[in-house]
Design an enzyme around this catalytic site. Structure first.
Site, PDB file in Angstrom:
ATOM      1  N   GLU A 237       0.839  -1.203   0.000  1.00 25.71           N
ATOM      2  CA  GLU A 237       0.000   0.000   0.000  1.00 25.71           C
ATOM      3  C   GLU A 237       0.874   1.252   0.000  1.00 25.71           C
ATOM      4  OE1 GLU A 237      -3.643   2.013   2.593  1.00 25.71           O
ATOM      5  OE2 GLU A 237      -2.494   0.359   3.447  1.00 25.71           O
ATOM      6  N   ASP A 315     -12.614   0.108   2.560  1.00 26.22           N
ATOM      7  CA  ASP A 315     -11.550   0.258   3.547  1.00 26.22           C
ATOM      8  C   ASP A 315     -12.048   0.888   4.851  1.00 26.22           C
ATOM      9  OD1 ASP A 315      -8.984  -0.165   4.442  1.00 26.22           O
ATOM     10  OD2 ASP A 315      -8.118   1.554   3.425  1.00 26.22           O
TER      11      ASP A 315
END
Length: 378
Positions: A237, A315
């Site tokens: 990420e 998320d």
């Protein structure tokens, strides 16, 4: 913070209206300009959500209620003030804000309230199945009894399924920034038959990646996998593709959370495609945390061109001023998807979920029936 998203040949806008459910959206939210009919299709489309965090799903209303309960917190008790509070300068700032909200979850009653309300919001978006990522170490460390935590989430799970029809399953994740102590405790909570909740299906690793190498967590993932849990760590990420390789090699990842930097390594993309290892893609999150600079630079297009299986997820939706419906609209714009394409995207999530085979079949059929009915009448 000023608007940071570049305007390009595609239309993007900052959303100034109130977010679904309650409270304003953060100023950085970018929503794609897609046809109203396509948004309506998305709103009714049955879905599965595979990458969504428990505390990160707390709506402004719930965060404000918890902040009002715990007046010593720095988190604003005013829902209107939360939009500014949830505007992040970088990933490290996001983690700092996230942990301040974690600190509001102090009793089993807080846990139960949050879990139930998250399920309500998922149901509003036609989410039939969700794998919710929980970080029990954070709650237990703050003094919540482990048994009380497990009972609270299970009570909320069963009530949500009965009342909303949304099936919840759990992923217990290690907060990487808390070190190996948190890994040991998370593994214990996930594998102790006296504590392990019925809804637990997977084991993850979240938090910052920089300075938190994946290989050190191998013994804990080995124990979780031996206990029958699936491996779903975050990787790539905010670091390079080597972190994704580490997650695959050392943690035996079955899905990768984010995997944003995978696009930098053609060999990695080929490996993911060949072995059908899905990426849990969260576009708005990546913009909000500055993992990706602009929406048009998001690598989801490169993933699909390389044949990588992707799912689209929200998320930490209220913190990022989004929801799963908006993420599907983002995907529709970035990938040029029509209704059939969006239905296939929804079925991807079902297929790679840890729902049982009968549940997958039912949900897949529901997606097909909904899409066919929509196209007949459109």
């Amino acid at each position: 913070m000023t608007e940071h998203t570049e305007r390009t040949g595609h239309t993007e806008r900052t959303e100034q209206t109130r977010a679904p459910g309650d409270g304003p959206r953060p100023e950085h939210l970018v929503t794609p300009d897609v046809p109203r009919d396509l948004r309506a299709f998305i709103a009714g489309l049955p879905k599965a959500e595979l990458h969504v965090h428990h505390v990160g799903s707390a709506s402004p209303r719930i965060v404000a209620e918890l902040a009002a309960r715990h007046r010593d917190s720095q988190v604003p008790a005013d829902p209107e003030a939360l939009a500014e509070y949830f505007t992040f300068t970088d990933f490290a700032h996001f983690i700092k804000v996230y942990l301040s909200v974690v600190d509001l979850i102090r009793t089993p009653e807080d846990v139960r309230l949050l879990t139930y309300e998250v399920a309500r919001e998922l149901a509003r978006q036609q989410v039939r199945y969700a794998e919710l990522t929980l970080t029990p170490f954070s709650s237990v460390r703050r003094g919540i009894d482990a048994r009380g935590f497990m009972d609270a989430i299970e009570d909320a799970r069963k009530a949500a399924e009965a009342e909303f029809g949304t099936v919840l399953r759990w992923c217990f994740d290690i907060p990487g920034e808390a070190g190996l102590e948190s890994a040991e405790e998370t593994t214990r909570l996930a594998t102790d038959d006296r504590l392990r909740p019925e809804g637990l299906v997977s084991f993850g690793l979240g938090g910052p990646e920089i300075g938190v190498p994946r290989p050190q967590f191998k013994p804990y993932f080995d124990r979780a996998i031996a206990a029958g849990l699936h491996s779903v760590p975050h990787a790539g990420e905010t670091t390079g593709p080597e972190t994704v390789w580490d997650a695959l090699t050392h943690l035996r990842a079955e899905r990768i959370g984010h995997g944003t930097s995978s696009a930098q390594d053609p060999k990695l993309l080929a490996h993911l495609a060949e072995h059908r290892i899905p990426l849990e893609v969260c576009p708005t999150s990546n913009i909000a945390t500055r993992a990706v600079r602009t929406l048009d630079e998001h690598p989801i297009k490169e993933f699909t061109r390389a044949g990588v299986l992707v799912t689209v997820n929200s998320d930490d939706p209220p913190m990022f001023g989004t929801d799963l419906n908006n993420e599907y609209a983002v995907a529709a714009r970035l990938l040029d998807l029509d209704e059939r394409g969006l239905a296939e995207l929804a079925k991807n999530a079902v297929d790679v979920s840890f729902l049982d085979a009968a549940g997958k079949a039912r949900l897949g059929e529901e997606i097909d029936s909904y899409t066919a009915a929509w196209l007949r009448t459109s």
